[in-house]
Design a protein around this motif. Structure first.
Motif, mmCIF file in Angstrom:
data_model
loop_
_atom_site.group_PDB
_atom_site.id
_atom_site.type_symbol
_atom_site.label_atom_id
_atom_site.label_comp_id
_atom_site.label_asym_id
_atom_site.label_seq_id
_atom_site.Cartn_x
_atom_site.Cartn_y
_atom_site.Cartn_z
ATOM 1 N N ILE A 189 103.957 40.543 18.829
ATOM 2 C CA ILE A 189 103.129 39.938 19.887
ATOM 3 C C ILE A 189 101.732 40.549 19.847
ATOM 4 C CG2 ILE A 189 102.851 39.701 22.383
ATOM 5 C CD1 ILE A 189 105.949 39.710 22.582
ATOM 6 N N GLN A 190 100.730 39.682 19.753
ATOM 7 C CA GLN A 190 99.335 40.141 19.697
ATOM 8 C C GLN A 190 98.784 40.243 21.124
ATOM 9 O OE1 GLN A 190 97.909 40.759 16.665
ATOM 10 N NE2 GLN A 190 99.728 40.035 15.578
ATOM 11 N N ILE A 191 98.240 41.416 21.441
ATOM 12 C CA ILE A 191 97.592 41.606 22.743
ATOM 13 C C ILE A 191 96.088 41.449 22.551
ATOM 14 C CG2 ILE A 191 97.223 43.210 24.666
ATOM 15 C CD1 ILE A 191 100.142 42.199 24.328
ATOM 16 N N LYS A 192 95.466 40.561 23.322
ATOM 17 C CA LYS A 192 94.042 40.277 23.149
ATOM 18 C C LYS A 192 93.199 41.173 24.056
ATOM 19 C CE LYS A 192 95.945 36.517 21.221
ATOM 20 N NZ LYS A 192 97.417 36.305 21.171
ATOM 21 N N ASN A 193 92.099 41.681 23.499
ATOM 22 C CA ASN A 193 91.152 42.444 24.324
ATOM 23 C C ASN A 193 90.179 41.468 25.002
ATOM 24 O OD1 ASN A 193 89.120 41.755 22.491
ATOM 25 N ND2 ASN A 193 89.446 43.604 21.259
ATOM 26 N N ALA A 194 89.259 42.010 25.788
ATOM 27 C CA ALA A 194 88.365 41.161 26.591
ATOM 28 C C ALA A 194 87.549 40.229 25.700
ATOM 29 C CB ALA A 194 87.449 42.035 27.447
ATOM 30 N N LYS A 195 87.087 40.732 24.577
ATOM 31 C CA LYS A 195 86.265 39.904 23.683
ATOM 32 C C LYS A 195 87.110 38.774 23.062
ATOM 33 C CE LYS A 195 82.994 40.340 19.931
ATOM 34 N NZ LYS A 195 83.436 40.490 18.564
ATOM 35 N N GLU A 196 88.329 39.120 22.676
ATOM 36 C CA GLU A 196 89.223 38.106 22.103
ATOM 37 C C GLU A 196 89.597 37.048 23.157
ATOM 38 O OE1 GLU A 196 91.383 40.762 18.642
ATOM 39 O OE2 GLU A 196 92.025 41.020 20.723
ATOM 40 N N LEU A 197 89.742 37.476 24.395
ATOM 41 C CA LEU A 197 90.037 36.506 25.462
ATOM 42 C C LEU A 197 88.877 35.537 25.648
ATOM 43 C CD1 LEU A 197 91.834 38.799 28.071
ATOM 44 C CD2 LEU A 197 92.865 36.922 26.782
ATOM 45 N N GLU A 198 87.663 36.011 25.461
ATOM 46 C CA GLU A 198 86.504 35.107 25.535
ATOM 47 C C GLU A 198 86.594 34.045 24.435
ATOM 48 O OE1 GLU A 198 84.107 34.296 27.615
ATOM 49 O OE2 GLU A 198 85.213 35.658 28.912
ATOM 50 N N GLY A 199 86.988 34.470 23.234
ATOM 51 C CA GLY A 199 87.177 33.527 22.137
ATOM 52 C C GLY A 199 88.255 32.511 22.465
ATOM 53 N N MET A 200 89.333 32.966 23.077
ATOM 54 C CA MET A 200 90.413 32.056 23.477
ATOM 55 C C MET A 200 89.925 31.052 24.525
ATOM 56 S SD MET A 200 93.195 32.483 21.813
ATOM 57 C CE MET A 200 94.367 31.598 22.860
ATOM 58 N N ARG A 201 89.101 31.523 25.462
ATOM 59 C CA ARG A 201 88.580 30.608 26.509
ATOM 60 C C ARG A 201 87.782 29.485 25.879
ATOM 61 N NH1 ARG A 201 87.829 35.667 29.321
ATOM 62 N NH2 ARG A 201 89.404 35.730 30.975
ATOM 63 N N ARG A 202 86.978 29.816 24.885
ATOM 64 C CA ARG A 202 86.129 28.815 24.247
ATOM 65 C C ARG A 202 86.979 27.788 23.476
ATOM 66 N NH1 ARG A 202 81.609 29.947 20.043
ATOM 67 N NH2 ARG A 202 80.632 27.917 20.186
ATOM 68 N N ALA A 203 87.916 28.286 22.687
ATOM 69 C CA ALA A 203 88.772 27.384 21.909
ATOM 70 C C ALA A 203 89.601 26.493 22.837
ATOM 71 C CB ALA A 203 89.692 28.186 20.995
ATOM 72 N N CYS A 204 90.082 27.070 23.920
ATOM 73 C CA CYS A 204 90.930 26.305 24.841
ATOM 74 C C CYS A 204 90.119 25.293 25.632
ATOM 75 C CB CYS A 204 91.682 27.256 25.775
ATOM 76 S SG CYS A 204 92.999 28.148 24.926
ATOM 77 N N ALA A 205 88.867 25.616 25.953
ATOM 78 C CA ALA A 205 88.023 24.671 26.687
ATOM 79 C C ALA A 205 87.786 23.426 25.830
ATOM 80 C CB ALA A 205 86.701 25.324 27.070
ATOM 81 N N ILE A 206 87.516 23.608 24.551
ATOM 82 C CA ILE A 206 87.302 22.447 23.678
ATOM 83 C C ILE A 206 88.615 21.679 23.495
ATOM 84 C CG2 ILE A 206 86.634 21.704 21.350
ATOM 85 C CD1 ILE A 206 84.716 24.072 21.257
ATOM 86 N N SER A 207 89.719 22.395 23.358
ATOM 87 C CA SER A 207 91.030 21.743 23.215
ATOM 88 C C SER A 207 91.337 20.872 24.429
ATOM 89 C CB SER A 207 92.136 22.798 23.064
ATOM 90 O OG SER A 207 91.897 23.626 21.955
ATOM 91 N N ALA A 208 91.054 21.412 25.609
ATOM 92 C CA ALA A 208 91.347 20.676 26.846
ATOM 93 C C ALA A 208 90.447 19.458 26.975
ATOM 94 C CB ALA A 208 91.178 21.594 28.049
ATOM 95 N N ALA A 209 89.188 19.621 26.631
ATOM 96 C CA ALA A 209 88.257 18.499 26.719
ATOM 97 C C ALA A 209 88.663 17.400 25.735
ATOM 98 C CB ALA A 209 86.837 18.975 26.445
ATOM 99 N N ALA A 210 89.087 17.795 24.549
ATOM 100 C CA ALA A 210 89.505 16.806 23.537
ATOM 101 C C ALA A 210 90.746 16.056 24.001
ATOM 102 C CB ALA A 210 89.764 17.497 22.205
#
Ligand code: MG
Length: 257
Positions: free
Chosen positions: A2-23
């Protein structure tokens, strides 16, 4: 692992997920009777690429589409096709995601083409609510089994059944990471949820029996009895004291596309 994400990685996840949700929302808003699932897939592809991201389903394990588009008794993994035409009264599950800056989003929703009959609408309502109950159970300190228990209990109370062969999963630099997140299970069992985990919770719920079959194309999963199936999915981040829905845009009209 299991990969634990740090604050910077969570920011990357937010961006990818925002585009995924919009699509996903964009795809849902463009469903029309008479359109083929290949046409719908192309719209979603163009949307993701136009926003600087990569369709992360395309080519994964050899899947040809940008989205899995699954109609009525198709549970998941429907291949976009020029031969599959959307008709009034259909339920259309779109499962898609985007990758950007090394991180992945993953989400799904079952949309309606026009007005549904009461039973189909009830299946959609119950499945969607079970997703939010699963998310409510996904807290730091809880266990993966708490999520599945919440989803299963609610859906079975309403007379529906939970697919066993396919489950949710961790999401991050890879689209599919550990842990597996079943939509059934026993409260208090399974891996412990800790802050920094990002997981996809994705109930796949059948109108009648939960048995499924995979067609000879190697992808399309249908209910064995021909009953309807619905699929809703969010990627969420487990944080200290709260859980954040990273793909909330597909289900929130207040979020601009
Ligand atoms: Mg998924």
């Amino acid at each position: 692992m299991i990969q634990i994400k740090n604050a910077k990685e969570l920011e990357g996840m937010r961006r990818a997920c925002a585009i995924s949700a919009a699509a996903l929302r964009y795809g849902g808003e463009h469903i029309e009777a008479g359109m083929t699932t290949l046409e719908l897939d192309k719209l979603i592809y163009d949307y993701i690429v136009k926003h600087g991201a990569k369709p992360n389903f395309k080519g994964l394990y050899g899947f040809p589409g940008t989205a899995c588009i699954s109609i009525n008794d198709t549970v998941i993994h429907g291949i976009p096709s020029r031969d599959v035409v959307i008709r009034p009264g259909d339920i259309i599950s779109i499962d898609t995601g985007a990758k950007i800056d090394g991180f992945n989003g993953d989400n799904a929703c079952t949309f309606a083409c026009g007005k549904l009959d009461l039973e189909a609408q009830r299946l959609l309502d119950v499945t969607k609510e079970s997703l939010y109950l699963g998310i409510a159970a996904a807290k730091a300190g809880s266990r993966v089994g708490d999520i599945g228990h919440a989803v299963q209990t609610y859906c079975e109370q309403h007379g529906f059944s939970v697919v066993r062969e396919f489950v949710g999963h961790g999401v991050g630099k890879e689209l599919h990471e550990d842990p597996e997140v079943p939509n059934y299970g026993t409260a208090g069992r399974g891996p412990r949820l800790v802050a920094g985990m990002t997981i996809a919770i994705e109930p796949m719920i059948c109108q009648n029996d939960c048995k499924v079959k995979t067609l000879s194309d190697g992808w399309t999963v249908k209910t064995r009895d021909g009953g309807l199936a619905a699929h809703f999915e969010h990627t969420v981040a487990i944080l200290a004291g709260r859980t954040e829905i990273l793909t909330k845009g597909w289900d929130d009209p207040n979020i601009a596309l």
